[in-house]
Design a protein around this motif. Structure first.
Motif, PDB file in Angstrom:
ATOM      1  N   LEU A  86       0.837  -1.201   0.000  1.00 34.65           N
ATOM      2  CA  LEU A  86       0.000   0.000   0.000  1.00 34.65           C
ATOM      3  C   LEU A  86       0.868   1.246   0.000  1.00 34.65           C
ATOM      4  N   ALA A  87       1.867   1.274   0.858  1.00 33.46           N
ATOM      5  CA  ALA A  87       2.759   2.436   0.935  1.00 33.46           C
ATOM      6  C   ALA A  87       3.489   2.657  -0.381  1.00 33.46           C
ATOM      7  N   ARG A  88       3.912   1.582  -1.028  1.00 28.63           N
ATOM      8  CA  ARG A  88       4.605   1.742  -2.318  1.00 28.63           C
ATOM      9  C   ARG A  88       3.666   2.315  -3.367  1.00 28.63           C
ATOM     10  N   ALA A  89       2.419   1.864  -3.371  1.00 29.48           N
ATOM     11  CA  ALA A  89       1.459   2.387  -4.343  1.00 29.48           C
ATOM     12  C   ALA A  89       1.179   3.863  -4.102  1.00 29.48           C
ATOM     13  N   VAL A  90       0.995   4.234  -2.846  1.00 25.27           N
ATOM     14  CA  VAL A  90       0.722   5.634  -2.511  1.00 25.27           C
ATOM     15  C   VAL A  90       1.922   6.509  -2.863  1.00 25.27           C
ATOM     16  N   THR A  91       3.116   6.030  -2.558  1.00 24.77           N
ATOM     17  CA  THR A  91       4.325   6.778  -2.915  1.00 24.77           C
ATOM     18  C   THR A  91       4.404   7.004  -4.414  1.00 24.77           C
ATOM     19  N   ARG A  92       4.054   5.981  -5.168  1.00 24.68           N
ATOM     20  CA  ARG A  92       4.128   6.102  -6.627  1.00 24.68           C
ATOM     21  C   ARG A  92       3.128   7.135  -7.137  1.00 24.68           C
ATOM     22  N   ILE A  93       1.932   7.162  -6.557  1.00 28.99           N
ATOM     23  CA  ILE A  93       0.962   8.185  -6.943  1.00 28.99           C
ATOM     24  C   ILE A  93       1.528   9.576  -6.703  1.00 28.99           C
ATOM     25  N   HIS A  94       2.154   9.756  -5.551  1.00 27.64           N
ATOM     26  CA  HIS A  94       2.632  11.082  -5.154  1.00 27.64           C
ATOM     27  C   HIS A  94       3.865  11.540  -5.927  1.00 27.64           C
ATOM     28  N   THR A  95       4.632  10.611  -6.438  1.00 26.10           N
ATOM     29  CA  THR A  95       5.920  10.977  -7.034  1.00 26.10           C
ATOM     30  C   THR A  95       5.974  10.820  -8.547  1.00 26.10           C
ATOM     31  N   ALA A  96       5.037  10.100  -9.136  1.00 27.07           N
ATOM     32  CA  ALA A  96       5.156   9.771 -10.563  1.00 27.07           C
ATOM     33  C   ALA A  96       4.888  10.966 -11.473  1.00 27.07           C
ATOM     34  N   VAL A  97       3.890  11.762 -11.135  1.00 24.87           N
ATOM     35  CA  VAL A  97       3.507  12.878 -12.019  1.00 24.87           C
ATOM     36  C   VAL A  97       4.471  14.039 -11.786  1.00 24.87           C
ATOM     37  N   PRO A  98       5.146  14.521 -12.814  1.00 23.97           N
ATOM     38  CA  PRO A  98       6.127  15.600 -12.647  1.00 23.97           C
ATOM     39  C   PRO A  98       5.513  16.852 -12.020  1.00 23.97           C
ATOM     40  N   SER A  99       6.316  17.547 -11.242  1.00 18.57           N
ATOM     41  CA  SER A  99       5.819  18.699 -10.493  1.00 18.57           C
ATOM     42  C   SER A  99       5.271  19.796 -11.390  1.00 18.57           C
ATOM     43  N   ASP A 100       5.859  19.981 -12.570  1.00 13.95           N
ATOM     44  CA  ASP A 100       5.358  21.038 -13.449  1.00 13.95           C
ATOM     45  C   ASP A 100       3.963  20.710 -13.970  1.00 13.95           C
ATOM     46  N   ILE A 101       3.676  19.425 -14.118  1.00 15.72           N
ATOM     47  CA  ILE A 101       2.333  19.014 -14.532  1.00 15.72           C
ATOM     48  C   ILE A 101       1.367  19.126 -13.357  1.00 15.72           C
ATOM     49  N   VAL A 102       1.807  18.709 -12.176  1.00 16.10           N
ATOM     50  CA  VAL A 102       0.960  18.791 -10.988  1.00 16.10           C
ATOM     51  C   VAL A 102       0.501  20.224 -10.756  1.00 16.10           C
ATOM     52  N   ARG A 103       1.371  21.187 -10.991  1.00 18.43           N
ATOM     53  CA  ARG A 103       1.013  22.599 -10.758  1.00 18.43           C
ATOM     54  C   ARG A 103      -0.152  23.041 -11.626  1.00 18.43           C
ATOM     55  N   GLU A 104      -0.343  22.388 -12.760  1.00 16.08           N
ATOM     56  CA  GLU A 104      -1.427  22.767 -13.670  1.00 16.08           C
ATOM     57  C   GLU A 104      -2.730  22.020 -13.381  1.00 16.08           C
ATOM     58  N   VAL A 105      -2.686  21.049 -12.491  1.00 11.79           N
ATOM     59  CA  VAL A 105      -3.873  20.261 -12.146  1.00 11.79           C
ATOM     60  C   VAL A 105      -4.694  21.013 -11.103  1.00 11.79           C
ATOM     61  N   PRO A 106      -6.011  21.093 -11.265  1.00 10.88           N
ATOM     62  CA  PRO A 106      -6.829  21.775 -10.254  1.00 10.88           C
ATOM     63  C   PRO A 106      -6.717  21.106  -8.887  1.00 10.88           C
ATOM     64  N   VAL A 107      -6.893  21.898  -7.847  1.00 10.58           N
ATOM     65  CA  VAL A 107      -6.903  21.367  -6.483  1.00 10.58           C
ATOM     66  C   VAL A 107      -8.014  20.334  -6.363  1.00 10.58           C
ATOM     67  N   ARG A 108      -7.710  19.245  -5.706  1.00  8.34           N
ATOM     68  CA  ARG A 108      -8.672  18.158  -5.578  1.00  8.34           C
ATOM     69  C   ARG A 108      -9.894  18.580  -4.769  1.00  8.34           C
ATOM     70  N   GLU A 109     -11.009  17.916  -5.019  1.00  8.62           N
ATOM     71  CA  GLU A 109     -12.229  18.164  -4.267  1.00  8.62           C
ATOM     72  C   GLU A 109     -12.021  17.735  -2.815  1.00  8.62           C
ATOM     73  N   GLY A 110     -12.685  18.419  -1.913  1.00  4.80           N
ATOM     74  CA  GLY A 110     -12.626  18.027  -0.514  1.00  4.80           C
ATOM     75  C   GLY A 110     -11.288  18.259   0.143  1.00  4.80           C
ATOM     76  N   HIS A 111     -10.566  19.296  -0.309  1.00  2.64           N
ATOM     77  CA  HIS A 111      -9.285  19.580   0.334  1.00  2.64           C
ATOM     78  C   HIS A 111      -9.545  20.407   1.594  1.00  2.64           C
ATOM     79  N   LEU A 112      -8.476  20.880   2.213  1.00  2.18           N
ATOM     80  CA  LEU A 112      -8.532  21.463   3.550  1.00  2.18           C
ATOM     81  C   LEU A 112      -9.603  22.538   3.703  1.00  2.18           C
ATOM     82  N   GLY A 113      -9.562  23.564   2.858  1.00  4.37           N
ATOM     83  CA  GLY A 113     -10.492  24.675   3.008  1.00  4.37           C
ATOM     84  C   GLY A 113     -11.941  24.255   2.881  1.00  4.37           C
ATOM     85  N   ALA A 114     -12.229  23.380   1.913  1.00  5.49           N
ATOM     86  CA  ALA A 114     -13.597  22.919   1.703  1.00  5.49           C
ATOM     87  C   ALA A 114     -14.085  22.112   2.901  1.00  5.49           C
TER      88      ALA A 114
END
Length: 272
Positions: A86-114
């Motif tokens: 499980l930890a390896r899968a979660v790590t891969r989700i968090h690290t696989a997508v390059p940071s420059d692409i992540v910056r262009e992705v909208p903030v996920r639903e249900g984040h802190l402020g919401a």
């Protein structure tokens, strides 16, 4: 097979495909699902279903993907092998997508402020009906939130990552060798501490077969800022779950009797 209902969308399964049909009002969830599948297929192939096709402009937006083999971790004994996977899968989700692409992705639903807005609303609409330890924990949680300043803090000190958006262990499938991930309707830009907190505090991680939190977190080298944020996110999500489980118990129970009271004790422990 005939479609079944999961939340607001319908799912059809064949031997090798899954077809999700969303109501028009959930078009945004279909977009999130398709974006996640295409990003993960490009940057972490094999971690999630393969995206086949999508019609996001249809009256009922549709996403078609491959069907994964595997048994959901929810309801399973979470031994060290599964926890590590499980930890390896979660790590891969968090690290696989390059940071420059992540910056262009909208903030996920249900984040802190919401979530904070939602909790404050529930404090007015749900809290008055609560009693006993549940009411005590709600009051303590709302008092913590009022003095924490969590709603005005930024995530500038923690790096953005791509987040799956759902901590339910039912979405993590164990095939005997690895864990793969499904269900990305609320995915988007997030941060590692929030995503880890969502998994740890999800009811599926403790109500039946508890996740070994220490062993799980041992796979993540968190910065001091992430460690602080993880603690605060766990408190907030524990409070969210207390409200959810209270409402669940009053309408259509999906968890064992007494789960809301157990969650109240968990929240009080988090606030110490």
């Amino acid at each position: 097979m005939q479609p079944g209902q999961w939340g607001g969308h319908a799912i059809e399964m064949t031997a090798d495909r899954v077809i999700k049909r969303f109501p028009a009002v959930e078009r945004g969830r279909a977009v999130c699902e398709w974006r996640a599948l295409t990003l993960l297929h490009a940057h972490a192939p094999g971690l999630a279903p393969r995206p086949w096709e999508a019609d996001l402009e249809a009256a009922e937006p549709t996403v078609v993907m491959s069907r994964l083999a595997g048994v959901p971790l929810r309801g399973a004994a979470l031994d060290r092998e599964r926890t590590d996977a499980l930890a390896r899968a979660v790590t891969r989700i968090h690290t696989a997508v390059p940071s420059d692409i992540v910056r262009e992705v909208p903030v996920r639903e249900g984040h802190l402020g919401a979530l904070i807005v939602r909790v404050r609303r529930w404090g007015v609409t749900v809290r008055p009906q609560a009693t006993g330890v549940v009411r005590q924990a709600m009051d303590a949680g709302l008092a913590w939130l009022a003095r924490s300043g969590a709603d005005v803090r930024t995530t500038g000190e923690v790096p953005a990552v791509f987040g799956a958006g759902d901590g339910n262990l039912a979405n993590y499938l164990w095939d005997g060798v690895r864990v793969q991930v499904v269900d990305f309707e609320e995915s988007g830009r997030s941060d590692r501490a929030f995503e880890l907190a969502e998994i740890i505090e999800h009811v599926s991680s403790w109500v039946e077969h508890p996740l070994d939190v220490s062993a799980f977190l041992g796979h993540f080298d968190l910065t001091p800022a992430e460690t602080v944020r993880l603690r605060e996110c766990r408190r907030l999500l524990a409070l969210v779950w207390l409200f959810l489980l209270t409402r669940d118990a009053a309408t259509r129970p999906r968890n064992p009797a007494g789960t809301a009271e157990r969650q109240a004790e968990r929240l009080l422990d988090r606030l110490l």
